[in-house]
Design a protein around this motif. Sequence first.
Motif, PDB file in Angstrom:
ATOM      1  N   LEU A   1       0.828  -1.200   0.000  1.00 49.40           N
ATOM      2  CA  LEU A   1       0.000   0.000   0.000  1.00 49.40           C
ATOM      3  C   LEU A   1       0.867   1.257   0.000  1.00 49.40           C
ATOM      4  CD1 LEU A   1      -2.822  -0.963   2.541  1.00 49.40           C
ATOM      5  CD2 LEU A   1      -3.123  -0.520   0.090  1.00 49.40           C
ATOM      6  N   SER A   2       1.964   1.216   0.751  1.00 44.77           N
ATOM      7  CA  SER A   2       2.841   2.382   0.811  1.00 44.77           C
ATOM      8  C   SER A   2       3.368   2.746  -0.564  1.00 44.77           C
ATOM      9  CB  SER A   2       3.996   2.116   1.782  1.00 44.77           C
ATOM     10  OG  SER A   2       3.538   2.021   3.113  1.00 44.77           O
ATOM     11  N   PHE A   3       3.713   1.734  -1.359  1.00 45.07           N
ATOM     12  CA  PHE A   3       4.259   1.996  -2.683  1.00 45.07           C
ATOM     13  C   PHE A   3       3.168   2.173  -3.739  1.00 45.07           C
ATOM     14  CE2 PHE A   3       7.940   0.500  -0.446  1.00 45.07           C
ATOM     15  CZ  PHE A   3       8.962   1.274  -0.968  1.00 45.07           C
ATOM     16  N   MET A   4       1.906   2.009  -3.319  1.00 45.09           N
ATOM     17  CA  MET A   4       0.778   2.313  -4.195  1.00 45.09           C
ATOM     18  C   MET A   4       0.252   3.720  -3.941  1.00 45.09           C
ATOM     19  SD  MET A   4      -1.136  -1.403  -3.851  1.00 45.09           S
ATOM     20  CE  MET A   4      -2.628  -0.973  -4.758  1.00 45.09           C
ATOM     21  N   GLY A   5       0.964   4.471  -3.100  1.00 46.41           N
ATOM     22  CA  GLY A   5       0.575   5.853  -2.833  1.00 46.41           C
ATOM     23  C   GLY A   5      -0.174   6.053  -1.538  1.00 46.41           C
ATOM     24  N   LEU A   6      -0.235   5.025  -0.679  1.00 43.74           N
ATOM     25  CA  LEU A   6      -0.951   5.132   0.590  1.00 43.74           C
ATOM     26  C   LEU A   6       0.002   4.718   1.712  1.00 43.74           C
ATOM     27  CD1 LEU A   6      -3.599   5.747   2.011  1.00 43.74           C
ATOM     28  CD2 LEU A   6      -4.347   3.405   1.555  1.00 43.74           C
ATOM     29  N   PRO A   7       0.761   5.654   2.288  1.00 45.26           N
ATOM     30  CA  PRO A   7       1.742   5.304   3.330  1.00 45.26           C
ATOM     31  C   PRO A   7       1.074   4.621   4.514  1.00 45.26           C
ATOM     32  CG  PRO A   7       2.039   7.571   2.575  1.00 45.26           C
ATOM     33  CD  PRO A   7       0.749   7.099   1.993  1.00 45.26           C
ATOM     34  N   THR A   8       1.630   3.442   4.920  1.00 47.65           N
ATOM     35  CA  THR A   8       0.897   2.574   5.843  1.00 47.65           C
ATOM     36  C   THR A   8       1.820   1.871   6.822  1.00 47.65           C
ATOM     37  OG1 THR A   8      -0.742   2.157   4.088  1.00 47.65           O
ATOM     38  CG2 THR A   8      -0.800   0.710   6.007  1.00 47.65           C
ATOM     39  N   PRO A   9       2.033   2.414   8.027  1.00 51.08           N
ATOM     40  CA  PRO A   9       2.721   1.640   9.069  1.00 51.08           C
ATOM     41  C   PRO A   9       1.773   0.609   9.688  1.00 51.08           C
ATOM     42  CG  PRO A   9       2.084   3.769   9.934  1.00 51.08           C
ATOM     43  CD  PRO A   9       1.689   3.770   8.474  1.00 51.08           C
ATOM     44  N   ASN A  10       2.334  -0.231  10.543  1.00 51.03           N
ATOM     45  CA  ASN A  10       1.573  -1.326  11.134  1.00 51.03           C
ATOM     46  C   ASN A  10       1.521  -1.175  12.647  1.00 51.03           C
ATOM     47  OD1 ASN A  10       0.168  -3.861  11.040  1.00 51.03           O
ATOM     48  ND2 ASN A  10       2.033  -4.869  11.776  1.00 51.03           N
ATOM     49  N   ILE A  11       0.309  -1.216  13.200  1.00 51.45           N
ATOM     50  CA  ILE A  11       0.084  -1.067  14.641  1.00 51.45           C
ATOM     51  C   ILE A  11      -0.295  -2.426  15.232  1.00 51.45           C
ATOM     52  CG2 ILE A  11      -1.515  -0.066  16.342  1.00 51.45           C
ATOM     53  CD1 ILE A  11      -1.521   2.465  14.676  1.00 51.45           C
ATOM     54  N   PHE A  12       0.079  -2.622  16.482  1.00 49.82           N
ATOM     55  CA  PHE A  12      -0.198  -3.903  17.157  1.00 49.82           C
ATOM     56  C   PHE A  12      -1.685  -4.231  17.159  1.00 49.82           C
ATOM     57  CE2 PHE A  12      -1.078  -0.868  20.507  1.00 49.82           C
ATOM     58  CZ  PHE A  12      -2.095  -1.456  21.237  1.00 49.82           C
ATOM     59  N   ALA A  13      -1.968  -5.544  17.076  1.00 50.81           N
ATOM     60  CA  ALA A  13      -3.322  -6.043  17.303  1.00 50.81           C
ATOM     61  C   ALA A  13      -3.372  -6.944  18.534  1.00 50.81           C
ATOM     62  CB  ALA A  13      -3.829  -6.812  16.079  1.00 50.81           C
ATOM     63  N   GLY A  14      -2.179  -7.296  19.069  1.00 52.85           N
ATOM     64  CA  GLY A  14      -2.110  -8.160  20.242  1.00 52.85           C
ATOM     65  C   GLY A  14      -2.007  -9.637  19.915  1.00 52.85           C
TER      66      GLY A  14
END
Length: 421
Positions: A370-383
């Motif tokens: 997604l980041s390289f498709m133009g939507l910068p996207t880090p990842n947050i914990f889900a547990g």
Amino acid sequence: MDFNTALTYTAAERFLRYVTIDTQSDPASPTCPSTEKQKDLGRLLVAELLEMGLTDAHLDEHGYVYATIPANTDKPEVPVICFCSHMDTAPDCSGTGVKPLVHRNYNGADIILPDDSTQVLRMAEHPDLKNQLGNDIITASGTTLLGADNKAGVAEIMDACYQLINHPEIKHGTIKILFTPDEEIGRGVDKADIEKIAAFACYTIDGENAGNLENETFSADGAMLTINGVSAHPGFAKGKMESAIKIAGLIIAALPHHLSPEGTEGMQGFVHPVDMAGHVETATIDFIIRDFDEDLLANHADVIRQITAGVLKNFPNASYTLEVKPQYRNMKNVLAQHPQIVDYGLEAIRRAGMEPKLCSIRGGTDGSRLSFMGLPTPNIFAGEHAFHGKQEWVSIQDMQKAVDTILHLCSIWEERSRLAP
């Protein structure tokens, strides 16, 4: 607003329902989604979102769920943000007939799963259990995976939607929701409609320990090595046959331990053979190549070439080709251009009562592509913990912390935007 005291959470109740729906993806299937049963969960999510009042919620023909929470702020310049989780579970372990169990008030003792007593969760093998004393642990019964990867993230986003709609005092801009199929087989965003999402930033909710935020992934290439041997009748093969199968075996045996998954950790990359097929005349080895430093991928591919060339010195009539194709790239390269996306995520974790930890992923996520498709996207914990196996687990309290983090993120983006004139 103190979310911890003001909210009645629904994440656990939703999660316990979602995991009973088999959504296992299939890497051998050419369709999207790879399994129609993934749409069973998608349809349920759409129904629940519509019931909440999100009138544009829908499931498309490819198995993606989209929805929008309208802005409730007077500020006109709040960037649109998106939250994303994947609905499928891994092909590595059965997702059929999942029976979720809640182990209340965990006291540190071993958790023996009732349908297979050899499956035991021990604190020594699951280090984060030491942070769960007094919490409520959810597992499967011992014969299937649980599906916390990533139905925990799905349930947390759904609960956050519920809270935002029922607590208008939480001010936010426009929020987009995306649930994807087939992430576990590397196709999670193949058919994602970025124009429909139309967001400035996105956060996948698909990480492990509470408080973690991941802003870096491997860069990844795939490499197909084709070995052309020399076939001959085995009864008359002396001095003639050069078996591609045997050559392939020698190449695999020569791969260095320090460049193998089982010999690396942290920021170290690797070369890993994941599949081999063939016969005497032709054999193929399918490799994955990984490193956080994109420039090192070419060096790792050269290791395959050098080993192959060295082995073929003893097989003068055999030859090879190596085809290398990009798979995904380190999302840090994109996120570094928009530092506020990660900064706001870390601040949201702090506001939710945790000390944030910035981490790297020895793998990839939907956010990588997604980041390289133009939507910068880090990842947050889900547990989620112990992914893809029968000992997978998540705690209810960590899921609630993830909901808090999502809500705080929505507030922070609204607070930091330009004030209305």
